[in-house]
Design an enzyme around this catalytic site. Structure first.
Site, PDB file in Angstrom:
ATOM      1  N   GLY A 148       0.713  -1.022   0.214  1.00 25.64           N
ATOM      2  CA  GLY A 148      -0.513  -0.225   0.355  1.00 25.64           C
ATOM      3  C   GLY A 148       1.093   1.234  -0.097  1.00 25.64           C
ATOM      4  O   GLY A 148       0.228   2.691   0.511  1.00 25.64           O
ATOM      5  N   GLU A 149       1.891   1.129  -0.120  1.00 28.83           N
ATOM      6  CA  GLU A 149       3.301   2.480  -0.420  1.00 28.83           C
ATOM      7  C   GLU A 149       2.244   3.513  -1.700  1.00 28.83           C
ATOM      8  O   GLU A 149       2.063   5.000  -0.676  1.00 28.83           O
ATOM      9  CB  GLU A 149       4.217   2.028  -0.680  1.00 28.83           C
ATOM     10  CG  GLU A 149       5.707   2.899  -1.215  1.00 28.83           C
ATOM     11  CD  GLU A 149       6.104   3.444  -0.049  1.00 28.83           C
ATOM     12  OE1 GLU A 149       6.103   4.318  -0.262  1.00 28.83           O
ATOM     13  OE2 GLU A 149       6.047   3.064   1.443  1.00 28.83           O
ATOM     14  N   ARG A 150       1.731   3.173  -2.533  1.00 29.19           N
ATOM     15  CA  ARG A 150       1.182   3.803  -3.647  1.00 29.19           C
ATOM     16  C   ARG A 150      -0.186   4.741  -2.610  1.00 29.19           C
ATOM     17  O   ARG A 150      -0.060   6.172  -2.543  1.00 29.19           O
ATOM     18  CB  ARG A 150       0.365   3.464  -4.546  1.00 29.19           C
ATOM     19  CG  ARG A 150       2.143   3.042  -5.764  1.00 29.19           C
ATOM     20  CD  ARG A 150       1.611   2.316  -6.778  1.00 29.19           C
ATOM     21  NE  ARG A 150       1.197   1.054  -6.172  1.00 29.19           N
ATOM     22  CZ  ARG A 150       0.455   0.360  -6.873  1.00 29.19           C
ATOM     23  NH1 ARG A 150       0.143   1.107  -8.474  1.00 29.19           N
ATOM     24  NH2 ARG A 150       0.374  -0.661  -6.580  1.00 29.19           N
ATOM     25  N   ARG A 151      -0.929   3.992  -1.756  1.00 29.42           N
ATOM     26  CA  ARG A 151      -1.852   3.922  -0.986  1.00 29.42           C
ATOM     27  C   ARG A 151      -1.718   5.417  -0.031  1.00 29.42           C
ATOM     28  O   ARG A 151      -1.535   6.627  -0.531  1.00 29.42           O
ATOM     29  CB  ARG A 151      -2.903   3.439  -0.985  1.00 29.42           C
ATOM     30  CG  ARG A 151      -3.267   2.698  -1.606  1.00 29.42           C
ATOM     31  CD  ARG A 151      -4.427   1.778  -1.698  1.00 29.42           C
ATOM     32  NE  ARG A 151      -3.730   0.557  -0.616  1.00 29.42           N
ATOM     33  CZ  ARG A 151      -3.322  -0.450  -1.495  1.00 29.42           C
ATOM     34  NH1 ARG A 151      -4.029  -0.494  -2.732  1.00 29.42           N
ATOM     35  NH2 ARG A 151      -3.514  -2.020  -0.622  1.00 29.42           N
ATOM     36  N   GLU A 163       1.955  -8.554  -3.988  1.00 26.28           N
ATOM     37  CA  GLU A 163       1.820  -6.857  -3.841  1.00 26.28           C
ATOM     38  C   GLU A 163       1.772  -6.232  -5.037  1.00 26.28           C
ATOM     39  O   GLU A 163       1.000  -5.884  -5.521  1.00 26.28           O
ATOM     40  CB  GLU A 163       1.717  -5.810  -2.510  1.00 26.28           C
ATOM     41  CG  GLU A 163       1.699  -4.199  -2.323  1.00 26.28           C
ATOM     42  CD  GLU A 163      -0.017  -3.982  -2.554  1.00 26.28           C
ATOM     43  OE1 GLU A 163      -0.188  -2.903  -2.934  1.00 26.28           O
ATOM     44  OE2 GLU A 163      -0.868  -5.507  -2.676  1.00 26.28           O
ATOM     45  N   ASN A 164       3.046  -6.334  -5.534  1.00 26.65           N
ATOM     46  CA  ASN A 164       3.186  -5.873  -6.598  1.00 26.65           C
ATOM     47  C   ASN A 164       2.424  -6.336  -7.883  1.00 26.65           C
ATOM     48  O   ASN A 164       2.908  -6.024  -8.677  1.00 26.65           O
ATOM     49  CB  ASN A 164       5.067  -5.923  -6.277  1.00 26.65           C
ATOM     50  CG  ASN A 164       5.705  -5.128  -7.683  1.00 26.65           C
ATOM     51  OD1 ASN A 164       5.497  -3.997  -8.202  1.00 26.65           O
ATOM     52  ND2 ASN A 164       6.329  -5.667  -8.498  1.00 26.65           N
ATOM     53  N   ARG A 167      -0.095  -4.650  -9.201  1.00 26.77           N
ATOM     54  CA  ARG A 167      -0.650  -3.356 -10.413  1.00 26.77           C
ATOM     55  C   ARG A 167      -1.017  -3.853 -11.517  1.00 26.77           C
ATOM     56  O   ARG A 167      -0.528  -4.630 -12.584  1.00 26.77           O
ATOM     57  CB  ARG A 167       0.509  -2.993 -10.489  1.00 26.77           C
ATOM     58  CG  ARG A 167       1.536  -2.204  -9.253  1.00 26.77           C
ATOM     59  CD  ARG A 167       3.264  -2.104  -9.739  1.00 26.77           C
ATOM     60  NE  ARG A 167       3.528  -1.318 -10.659  1.00 26.77           N
ATOM     61  CZ  ARG A 167       3.840  -1.362 -11.383  1.00 26.77           C
ATOM     62  NH1 ARG A 167       5.574  -2.364 -11.197  1.00 26.77           N
ATOM     63  NH2 ARG A 167       4.338  -1.124 -13.167  1.00 26.77           N
TER      64      ARG A 167
END
Length: 216
Positions: free
Chosen positions: A10-13, A44-45, A48
């Site tokens: 969730g880094e982008r979120r 997670e990646n 995408r």
């Protein structure tokens, strides 16, 4: 890490929420060891939407290398068939220039997989560039790879007994024209040079390289 916690997924979120000026966001806290953290981050990646075939292949490779998983274990964990995983991992054996075309979306997964069938691996980059330039459908790429493999086998038979100078000359000329070249030489030093082509388009390409313009 953020405030004593490390973002695994969730880094982008999180960054988007930060840009939006939010002070709090929903989060799930879990206690993971290093291998579990790595696995979750890789999985997670893989979710995408803009993931390229090459990036997907690299993710499967990371699961294998970093977590010590077999292809069978990766396939079970991902819910994919083993041939599916194998086909993606094979993309990583492509030469660098062809990988670049695949990464940029100029070359499709199907085209790239077909290029892997070329027995002369040193010619993959050259053929990949041509596939992109001519917008070849996969079926045409398959036919061309089969024809080039057949030519390669015939060339090996023709090369039997040839001098190192003649073989080197054939190799350099083939690289220049992007087509098989055959040189025959008799005992007097006279000989014959031929350049193969598979279509009128390929002949025109060779003529262009030779600087021959039939319209003049």
């Amino acid at each position: 890490s953020v405030g004593g916690y490390e973002i695994i997924a969730g880094e982008r979120r999180y960054r988007a929420s930060e840009l939006a000026g939010k002070e709090t966001i929903p989060a799930i806290i879990r206690q993971f060891d290093e291998s579990q953290m790595m696995e979750v981050a890789i999985l997670e990646n893989l979710q995408r939407e803009d993931l390229t075939p090459l990036e997907e292949a690299q993710a499967y490779e990371m699961l294998q290398k970093n977590l010590g998983l077999t292809q069978e274990e990766v396939s079970k964990k991902m819910g994919k068939s083993r041939p599916y995983i194998t086909n993606y991992l094979r993309l990583l054996t492509l030469p660098q220039k062809t990988k670049g075309l695949l990464q940029r979306g100029e070359l499709s997964m199907g085209q790239a997989r077909t290029l892997l069938g070329l027995k002369d691996k040193d010619r993959i980059d050259e053929l990949a560039k041509r596939v992109v330039k001519e917008g070849m459908p996969v079926r045409k790429v398959e036919a061309l790879v089969a024809k080039m493999n057949e030519r390669g086998q015939k060339q090996k038979k023709k090369n039997a007994g040839k001098s190192a100078f003649v073989r080197a000359s054939e190799s350099q000329l083939a690289a220049k024209f992007g087509s098989p070249v055959n040189i025959t030489e008799n005992k007097t030093g006279k000989g014959h040079l031929s350049i193969d082509f598979a279509s009128p388009e390929e002949l025109n390409r060779i003529l262009d390289l030779l600087g021959v313009n039939l319209d003049d």
